[in-house]
Design a protein around this motif. Structure first.
Motif, PDB file in Angstrom:
ATOM      1  N   VAL A  81       0.818  -1.216   0.000  1.00  8.11           N
ATOM      2  CA  VAL A  81       0.000   0.000   0.000  1.00  8.11           C
ATOM      3  C   VAL A  81       0.855   1.270   0.000  1.00  8.11           C
ATOM      4  CG1 VAL A  81      -1.934  -1.146   1.142  1.00  8.11           C
ATOM      5  CG2 VAL A  81      -0.158  -0.040   2.530  1.00  8.11           C
ATOM      6  N   GLY A  82       2.153   1.115   0.024  1.00  9.57           N
ATOM      7  CA  GLY A  82       3.031   2.276   0.016  1.00  9.57           C
ATOM      8  C   GLY A  82       4.476   1.859   0.187  1.00  9.57           C
ATOM      9  N   ASN A  83       5.344   2.843   0.311  1.00  8.94           N
ATOM     10  CA  ASN A  83       6.771   2.568   0.467  1.00  8.94           C
ATOM     11  C   ASN A  83       7.398   3.524   1.475  1.00  8.94           C
ATOM     12  OD1 ASN A  83       7.629   0.514  -1.756  1.00  8.94           O
ATOM     13  ND2 ASN A  83       6.347   1.985  -2.860  1.00  8.94           N
ATOM     14  N   VAL A  84       8.329   2.999   2.257  1.00  6.90           N
ATOM     15  CA  VAL A  84       9.167   3.850   3.089  1.00  6.90           C
ATOM     16  C   VAL A  84      10.396   4.207   2.257  1.00  6.90           C
ATOM     17  CG1 VAL A  84      10.549   4.013   5.183  1.00  6.90           C
ATOM     18  CG2 VAL A  84       8.382   2.788   5.227  1.00  6.90           C
ATOM     19  N   LYS A  85      10.519   5.475   1.907  1.00 11.08           N
ATOM     20  CA  LYS A  85      11.604   5.921   1.034  1.00 11.08           C
ATOM     21  C   LYS A  85      12.841   6.211   1.881  1.00 11.08           C
ATOM     22  CE  LYS A  85       8.302   7.766  -2.300  1.00 11.08           C
ATOM     23  NZ  LYS A  85       7.843   8.954  -3.051  1.00 11.08           N
ATOM     24  N   ALA A  86      13.499   5.150   2.321  1.00 13.18           N
ATOM     25  CA  ALA A  86      14.644   5.289   3.220  1.00 13.18           C
ATOM     26  C   ALA A  86      15.799   6.013   2.551  1.00 13.18           C
ATOM     27  CB  ALA A  86      15.090   3.912   3.704  1.00 13.18           C
ATOM     28  N   VAL A  87      16.057   5.687   1.296  1.00  8.16           N
ATOM     29  CA  VAL A  87      17.050   6.394   0.484  1.00  8.16           C
ATOM     30  C   VAL A  87      16.361   6.781  -0.818  1.00  8.16           C
ATOM     31  CG1 VAL A  87      19.274   6.249  -0.694  1.00  8.16           C
ATOM     32  CG2 VAL A  87      18.966   5.099   1.501  1.00  8.16           C
ATOM     33  N   ASP A  88      16.373   8.075  -1.138  1.00  2.41           N
ATOM     34  CA  ASP A  88      15.562   8.564  -2.245  1.00  2.41           C
ATOM     35  C   ASP A  88      16.376   9.486  -3.143  1.00  2.41           C
ATOM     36  OD1 ASP A  88      13.347   8.974  -3.824  1.00  2.41           O
ATOM     37  OD2 ASP A  88      12.438  10.478  -2.518  1.00  2.41           O
ATOM     38  N   ASP A  89      17.059   8.905  -4.118  1.00  2.87           N
ATOM     39  CA  ASP A  89      17.799   9.680  -5.116  1.00  2.87           C
ATOM     40  C   ASP A  89      19.071  10.308  -4.547  1.00  2.87           C
ATOM     41  OD1 ASP A  89      18.178  10.392  -7.700  1.00  2.87           O
ATOM     42  OD2 ASP A  89      16.695  12.000  -7.741  1.00  2.87           O
ATOM     43  N   VAL A  90      19.992   9.461  -4.117  1.00  6.06           N
ATOM     44  CA  VAL A  90      21.258   9.917  -3.524  1.00  6.06           C
ATOM     45  C   VAL A  90      22.393   9.727  -4.525  1.00  6.06           C
ATOM     46  CG1 VAL A  90      23.012   9.259  -1.824  1.00  6.06           C
ATOM     47  CG2 VAL A  90      20.658   9.626  -1.103  1.00  6.06           C
ATOM     48  N   SER A  91      23.213  10.770  -4.684  1.00  4.23           N
ATOM     49  CA  SER A  91      24.369  10.710  -5.571  1.00  4.23           C
ATOM     50  C   SER A  91      25.584  11.295  -4.865  1.00  4.23           C
ATOM     51  CB  SER A  91      24.114  11.495  -6.868  1.00  4.23           C
ATOM     52  OG  SER A  91      23.023  10.963  -7.592  1.00  4.23           O
ATOM     53  N   PHE A  92      26.723  10.606  -4.977  1.00  2.00           N
ATOM     54  CA  PHE A  92      27.980  11.121  -4.441  1.00  2.00           C
ATOM     55  C   PHE A  92      29.129  10.325  -5.040  1.00  2.00           C
ATOM     56  CE2 PHE A  92      26.741   7.812  -1.403  1.00  2.00           C
ATOM     57  CZ  PHE A  92      27.930   7.095  -1.248  1.00  2.00           C
ATOM     58  N   TYR A  93      30.347  10.765  -4.763  1.00  2.00           N
ATOM     59  CA  TYR A  93      31.521  10.020  -5.220  1.00  2.00           C
ATOM     60  C   TYR A  93      32.554  10.005  -4.105  1.00  2.00           C
ATOM     61  CZ  TYR A  93      33.055  14.795  -6.210  1.00  2.00           C
ATOM     62  OH  TYR A  93      33.359  16.129  -6.107  1.00  2.00           O
ATOM     63  N   LEU A  94      33.484   9.076  -4.203  1.00  6.36           N
ATOM     64  CA  LEU A  94      34.529   8.883  -3.195  1.00  6.36           C
ATOM     65  C   LEU A  94      35.851   8.671  -3.901  1.00  6.36           C
ATOM     66  CD1 LEU A  94      35.083   8.415  -0.088  1.00  6.36           C
ATOM     67  CD2 LEU A  94      34.821   5.971  -0.589  1.00  6.36           C
ATOM     68  N   ARG A  95      36.865   9.441  -3.508  1.00  4.29           N
ATOM     69  CA  ARG A  95      38.186   9.326  -4.115  1.00  4.29           C
ATOM     70  C   ARG A  95      39.069   8.376  -3.305  1.00  4.29           C
ATOM     71  NH1 ARG A  95      37.419  15.117  -4.150  1.00  4.29           N
ATOM     72  NH2 ARG A  95      37.002  15.891  -6.257  1.00  4.29           N
ATOM     73  N   GLU A  96      40.175   7.976  -3.903  1.00  2.00           N
ATOM     74  CA  GLU A  96      41.150   7.141  -3.206  1.00  2.00           C
ATOM     75  C   GLU A  96      41.648   7.852  -1.942  1.00  2.00           C
ATOM     76  OE1 GLU A  96      44.475   6.174  -5.598  1.00  2.00           O
ATOM     77  OE2 GLU A  96      43.341   5.068  -7.101  1.00  2.00           O
ATOM     78  N   GLY A  97      41.719   7.112  -0.856  1.00  2.00           N
ATOM     79  CA  GLY A  97      42.359   7.620   0.345  1.00  2.00           C
ATOM     80  C   GLY A  97      41.656   8.756   1.053  1.00  2.00           C
ATOM     81  N   GLU A  98      40.409   9.062   0.704  1.00  2.00           N
ATOM     82  CA  GLU A  98      39.711  10.157   1.375  1.00  2.00           C
ATOM     83  C   GLU A  98      38.579   9.620   2.249  1.00  2.00           C
ATOM     84  OE1 GLU A  98      37.616  13.119  -0.818  1.00  2.00           O
ATOM     85  OE2 GLU A  98      36.239  11.708  -1.761  1.00  2.00           O
ATOM     86  N   THR A  99      38.075  10.487   3.119  1.00  2.00           N
ATOM     87  CA  THR A  99      36.965  10.138   3.993  1.00  2.00           C
ATOM     88  C   THR A  99      35.770  11.018   3.675  1.00  2.00           C
ATOM     89  OG1 THR A  99      38.461   9.496   5.791  1.00  2.00           O
ATOM     90  CG2 THR A  99      36.183   9.945   6.378  1.00  2.00           C
ATOM     91  N   LEU A 100      34.650  10.384   3.363  1.00  2.00           N
ATOM     92  CA  LEU A 100      33.393  11.097   3.156  1.00  2.00           C
ATOM     93  C   LEU A 100      32.513  10.866   4.371  1.00  2.00           C
ATOM     94  CD1 LEU A 100      31.385  12.678   1.312  1.00  2.00           C
ATOM     95  CD2 LEU A 100      30.559  10.445   0.537  1.00  2.00           C
ATOM     96  N   GLY A 101      32.182  11.928   5.093  1.00  2.00           N
ATOM     97  CA  GLY A 101      31.313  11.820   6.250  1.00  2.00           C
ATOM     98  C   GLY A 101      29.851  11.928   5.847  1.00  2.00           C
ATOM     99  N   LEU A 102      29.013  11.057   6.389  1.00  2.00           N
ATOM    100  CA  LEU A 102      27.564  11.121   6.186  1.00  2.00           C
ATOM    101  C   LEU A 102      26.918  11.483   7.514  1.00  2.00           C
ATOM    102  CD1 LEU A 102      26.532   8.055   3.954  1.00  2.00           C
ATOM    103  CD2 LEU A 102      26.464  10.460   3.343  1.00  2.00           C
TER     104      LEU A 102
END
Length: 348
Positions: A34-55
């Motif tokens: 009857v519906g959906n829980v949109k836990a992740v909805d259209d997420v885009s990002f990138y990650l380079r070598e040796g770096e830290t991406l904080g969420l």
């Protein structure tokens, strides 16, 4: 749909585009959706070598779901996650592969290069297995070490994360919370990965132990050229460890930028409100905390337009009716806000 994020260099290790993970809501005897829980909805990002991406973001915004979907503990609803690996090419040359298109055998092979450190160091370790068995299990599954070589490899890993040789035959209940998390880190390192997803790895630890664990993660990153996706609530921790930060709200990325740029010159009202909640070390500083009104939006029934508009003090009519585009407003500074150009927001 989010705008395509173009990669500008050849050091991109992971590129996620338009990722969605919806959980169906079922009711009735026939379990009708009857519906959906949109836990992740259209997420885009990138990650380079040796770096830290904080969420970062409030509880329930989808940070952990992003990590678990990328490594396919959850199957995605839509989107792509392109990962650079040499394990699937015949000549050992690097190529970008979509993790979501891989079959079982291919996925098994690239799991050597993608690991995860879980939030709870108690429940993430099997109490019936010795530390040797826990750390060596990935090696056994992938057939990388045998016999005496495996034991020496496990001992080297334990010593590298600050434990001792004699710990190898003990069990998880014999260790403190900080030591258990070090065991989890050793397990994540056992296959020499390129990326480690850190799902709130210090939130269950005492403050002094948090600092030790963060310093350990940074030392390991430098020594092994690791890339981290670091999920956390504590904005001070994220600022300390991250090269870039992505701020999530109800399944979407509201803003993503270099750590210093994001903390000093935020472009999204939600980021500004989060930054105002960071404790200041100066006792004479008069706090100007922004108190957001209302509750976080329901991911099963999100508001129209910008998901943040019911709580935003800068909202206008366009925010109610139109979904903002996730766009690059400054070099490497992405934001999803209709009024980002005109607002002058306060950082830390």
């Amino acid at each position: 749909m989010a705008e395509r994020i173009e990669t500008r260099d050849d050091k991109i290790l992971l590129e996620v585009k338009a990722l969605k993970k919806w959980f169906p809501i079922q009711k009735g005897l026939l379990r009708k959706v009857v519906g959906n829980v949109k836990a992740v909805d259209d997420v885009s990002f990138y990650l380079r070598e040796g770096e830290t991406l904080g969420l970062v973001g409030e509880s329930g915004c989808g940070k952990t779901t992003v990590s678990r979907t990328i490594i396919r503990l959850y199957e995605p609803t839509a989107g792509t996650a392109r990962f650079r690996t040499t394990l699937l090419s015949a000549d050992g040359s690097p190529q970008m592969v979509n993790i979501f298109d891989l079959d079982k055998d291919q996925l098994h092979r690239i799991r050597r290069e993608i690991s995860m450190v879980f939030q709870d160091p108690v429940n993430s370790l099997n109490p019936r297995m010795s530390i040797f068995d826990i750390v060596s299990e990935p090696m056994v599954i992938h057939g990388m070490q045998v016999g005496v070589e495996m034991e020496e490899a496990v001992i080297r890993l334990l010593e590298r994360v600050g434990l001792r040789r004699e710990h190898v035959r003990r069990y998880p209940h014999e260790f403190s919370g900080g030591q258990r998390q070090r065991i989890g880190i050793a397990r994540a390192l056992s296959l020499n990965p390129q990326i480690i997803f850190c799902d709130e790895p210090v939130s269950a630890l005492d403050v002094s132990i948090q600092a030790q664990t963060l310093n350990l993660l940074q030392d390991l990153q430098r020594d092994f050229n690791l890339a981290y996706v670091f999920v956390a609530h504590d904005l001070s921790v994220v600022q300390h460890i991250s090269d870039r930060v992505a701020v999530m709200y109800v399944g979407k990325i509201a803003e993503m930028a270099d750590s210093d740029d994001l903390y000093n010159e935020p472009l999204h009202p939600y980021t500004e409100a989060l930054m105002s909640s960071v404790p200041k070390p100066d006792p004479l500083y008069k706090s100007s905390r922004i108190v957001m009104q209302g509750d976080i939006a329901d991911p099963s029934n999100p508001p129209s337009g910008c998901y943040f508009h019911p709580r935003c003090r800068y909202a206008k009519d366009i925010c109610v009716t139109q979904t903002p585009e996730f766009r690059e407003l400054k070099p490497d500074h992405w934001v999803s806000c209709h009024r980002a150009e005109e607002l002058k927001l306060q950082g830390v």
